[in-house]
Design a protein around this motif. Structure first.
Motif, PDB file in Angstrom:
ATOM      1  N   SER B  10     -23.553 -26.246   4.000  1.00  0.00           N
ATOM      2  CA  SER B  10     -24.718 -25.512   3.520  1.00  0.00           C
ATOM      3  C   SER B  10     -25.029 -24.349   4.447  1.00  0.00           C
ATOM      4  CB  SER B  10     -25.916 -26.452   3.432  1.00  0.00           C
ATOM      5  OG  SER B  10     -25.714 -27.607   4.211  1.00  0.00           O
ATOM      6  N   PRO B  23     -35.208 -27.084   6.178  1.00  0.00           N
ATOM      7  CA  PRO B  23     -35.344 -28.401   6.781  1.00  0.00           C
ATOM      8  C   PRO B  23     -33.979 -29.079   6.755  1.00  0.00           C
ATOM      9  CG  PRO B  23     -36.312 -28.351   4.589  1.00  0.00           C
ATOM     10  CD  PRO B  23     -35.896 -26.966   4.896  1.00  0.00           C
ATOM     11  N   MET B  24     -33.504 -29.442   7.903  1.00  0.00           N
ATOM     12  CA  MET B  24     -32.154 -29.975   7.987  1.00  0.00           C
ATOM     13  C   MET B  24     -32.051 -31.340   7.320  1.00  0.00           C
ATOM     14  SD  MET B  24     -29.916 -30.541  11.406  1.00  0.00           S
ATOM     15  CE  MET B  24     -31.124 -31.633  12.093  1.00  0.00           C
ATOM     16  N   VAL B  25     -30.973 -31.561   6.648  1.00  0.00           N
ATOM     17  CA  VAL B  25     -30.695 -32.878   6.104  1.00  0.00           C
ATOM     18  C   VAL B  25     -29.728 -33.555   7.054  1.00  0.00           C
ATOM     19  CG1 VAL B  25     -29.757 -34.163   4.180  1.00  0.00           C
ATOM     20  CG2 VAL B  25     -31.104 -32.109   3.768  1.00  0.00           C
ATOM     21  N   SER B  28     -25.797 -34.358   6.233  1.00  0.00           N
ATOM     22  CA  SER B  28     -24.745 -33.352   6.270  1.00  0.00           C
ATOM     23  C   SER B  28     -24.465 -32.917   7.700  1.00  0.00           C
ATOM     24  CB  SER B  28     -25.102 -32.156   5.388  1.00  0.00           C
ATOM     25  OG  SER B  28     -26.484 -32.049   5.187  1.00  0.00           O
ATOM     26  N   ARG B  66     -24.125 -43.733   6.994  1.00  0.00           N
ATOM     27  CA  ARG B  66     -23.449 -44.249   5.793  1.00  0.00           C
ATOM     28  C   ARG B  66     -23.114 -43.114   4.841  1.00  0.00           C
ATOM     29  NH1 ARG B  66     -23.583 -49.602   4.451  1.00  0.00           N
ATOM     30  NH2 ARG B  66     -23.776 -49.193   2.243  1.00  0.00           N
ATOM     31  N   ASP B  67     -24.073 -42.214   4.638  1.00  0.00           N
ATOM     32  CA  ASP B  67     -23.830 -41.072   3.760  1.00  0.00           C
ATOM     33  C   ASP B  67     -22.641 -40.261   4.261  1.00  0.00           C
ATOM     34  OD1 ASP B  67     -25.962 -41.912   2.296  1.00  0.00           O
ATOM     35  OD2 ASP B  67     -27.345 -40.349   2.955  1.00  0.00           O
ATOM     36  N   ALA B  70     -19.408 -41.890   3.570  1.00  0.00           N
ATOM     37  CA  ALA B  70     -19.023 -41.732   2.162  1.00  0.00           C
ATOM     38  C   ALA B  70     -18.388 -40.370   1.924  1.00  0.00           C
ATOM     39  CB  ALA B  70     -20.237 -41.925   1.264  1.00  0.00           C
ATOM     40  N   ASP B  71     -19.020 -39.326   2.469  1.00  0.00           N
ATOM     41  CA  ASP B  71     -18.478 -37.979   2.304  1.00  0.00           C
ATOM     42  C   ASP B  71     -17.066 -37.885   2.858  1.00  0.00           C
ATOM     43  OD1 ASP B  71     -20.757 -37.147   1.130  1.00  0.00           O
ATOM     44  OD2 ASP B  71     -21.437 -35.846   2.757  1.00  0.00           O
ATOM     45  N   ASN B  74     -14.429 -39.617   0.931  1.00  0.00           N
ATOM     46  CA  ASN B  74     -14.020 -38.886  -0.264  1.00  0.00           C
ATOM     47  C   ASN B  74     -13.127 -37.710   0.065  1.00  0.00           C
ATOM     48  OD1 ASN B  74     -14.942 -39.917  -2.848  1.00  0.00           O
ATOM     49  ND2 ASN B  74     -16.969 -39.833  -1.952  1.00  0.00           N
ATOM     50  N   ARG B 171     -10.001 -30.746   0.391  1.00  0.00           N
ATOM     51  CA  ARG B 171      -9.697 -32.106   0.837  1.00  0.00           C
ATOM     52  C   ARG B 171      -8.354 -32.127   1.551  1.00  0.00           C
ATOM     53  NH1 ARG B 171     -13.390 -34.643  -2.877  1.00  0.00           N
ATOM     54  NH2 ARG B 171     -13.174 -33.370  -4.720  1.00  0.00           N
ATOM     55  N   GLN B 175      -7.275 -32.867   5.543  1.00  0.00           N
ATOM     56  CA  GLN B 175      -6.271 -33.862   5.917  1.00  0.00           C
ATOM     57  C   GLN B 175      -5.127 -33.226   6.687  1.00  0.00           C
ATOM     58  OE1 GLN B 175      -5.180 -36.647   2.699  1.00  0.00           O
ATOM     59  NE2 GLN B 175      -7.032 -35.988   1.650  1.00  0.00           N
TER      60      GLN B 175
END
Lengths: 230, 230
Positions: B10, B23-25, B28, B66-67, B70-71, B74, B171, B175
């Motif tokens: 972002s 506002p930072m998330v 990410s 955890r988020d 997951a990222d 993927n 992706r 890798q």
DNA sequence: ATTTTGTTAACTGTTAACAATTCCGAGGAG
DNA sequence: CTCCTCGGAATTGTTAACAGTTAACAAAAT
């Protein structure tokens, strides 16, 4: 707890008795359920999905819902904007173009890899799936047609024995099903024959012929999809 | 709070004063930090990542971790087994083959789409990136070489103006960087020239030539990578 | 009428505690 | 000595509550 729990991603380990022992992970169950709701058209393109709402509906907390959102966002069925919510994707003609050009490249690579190493049992499997497709088309069952069509293509890709290729394709496959739902398309009749040509080329082990048949098929589907875009 | 917060996905909106207002998330931020730790080799292939541990290290709760898991799962940098943990991916020779054959298909499609619609400014951008690559190679800075190489390829793909193609490629790009880290490879000297050939073809708007140059280049890189696999 | 400004309600991001499962070593049986 | 069983510790999955942000609406000002 869940309306219908369809485990799709994790092929359930079974005990000697055939009972599914695997302790279910809610997140993946929710993911599959949501995916099916989208394919069934119950969650419409553009619709906003609210964590708390779905959590109550499924009888879980918001955690698993969030996980499912993340999964489906990565697959391309949902889009989520930070602090603003997540929505069912609404596809545009540009998206259709992207979907089919990419599928063409991926499935093209797939058949060329698959052709030399394909066996008679593989051919049989594909043949059965085509019969199922014909059947569904004769009845006029849109959902079944979509399922059968994607099943055929997915099998072709899986025969390439290329994990990343399959994973990448599956995203596009899911989006294609969303597209079919959005346009509520009974696949155009052309395709029935197209598929047989692909299968025949594969039977002969002729990768190049299979590739051109496949890419032609997809180019046709692409045009037809864009055409019926309201 | 975080050791180093690298916002990559972002592009931070800034106020007139240059202050970052968005506002930072956390999720990410954690994702980017973890990715960089992996590329830097601080988190080694095969290593197990423990939610609580990282949560404490970053001063967050387990949720954002955890988020991030997951990222990155993927993206293909982590693999996670239900209830069993998540690990940094360890690539095998088969994986290398998959990576490069797929990249070949994707980047091939990309250059053919990019070639006809490419502008002088695009050529300049690519040229600058190649200079940077040469520079890094001369110094022998492995990390910078990896970055520059991937930047060039990424730009080429982005010029195709095909969102899904770029996403899918990214992706593989991540890798590939993991692979470079794993083998701690200073790119083989061959490639320096290879890249120029691709750029020249693009400058002439010759998509077909660009494609063959690119796929040859990747085939060479693939062989070289598999060869140095210990 | 149109814009602006408070104000409130709803929702997402985050946290911390709870529940369930897996891992690993100690101890005992064969 | 090997295999199995049985805890206890460690770790992931899940839940529920809190905090900050966004969106919507009504009242006030232009």
């Amino acid at each position: 707890m869940l309306d219908a729990v369809a485990t799709r991603r994790s092929p359930a380990p079974t005990s000697p008795l055939g009972l599914s022992i695997a302790p279910m992970v809610l997140s993946s169950a929710v993911t599959d359920t949501l995916r099916n709701l989208i394919f069934a058209g119950e969650l419409q393109p553009g619709e906003r999905l609210i964590e708390a709402q779905l959590a109550e509906r499924f009888g879980t907390s918001r955690g698993p819902i969030r996980d499912a959102f993340a999964d489906l966002t990565n697959v391309g069925l949902l889009t989520s904007v930070e602090r603003r919510g997540t929505f069912v994707v609404r596809l545009t003609p540009d998206d259709i173009d992207e979907l089919y050009t990419l599928r063409s490249a991926l499935e093209g690579l797939a058949v060329e890899r698959a052709a030399p190493q394909i066996g008679p049992d593989d051919i049989d499997r594909l043949s059965v799936q085509l019969d199922r497709l014909d059947q569904a088309q004769r009845i006029g069952d849109t959902v079944a047609v979509g399922e059968a069509d994607m099943a055929f293509h997915r099998t072709v890709v899986s025969l390439a024995r290329h994990r990343r290729l399959l994973e990448g394709w599956e995203r596009l496959g899911d989006q294609t099903r969303l597209l079919m739902q959005e346009l509520s398309v009974v696949e155009p009749w052309i395709q029935a024959g197209d598929h047989r040509v692909i299968l025949d080329a594969l039977r002969r082990g002729d990768g190049v012929a299979a590739r051109t048949a496949l890419t032609d098929h997809l180019a046709g589907a692409r045009r037809s999809m864009i055409a019926r875009f309201s």
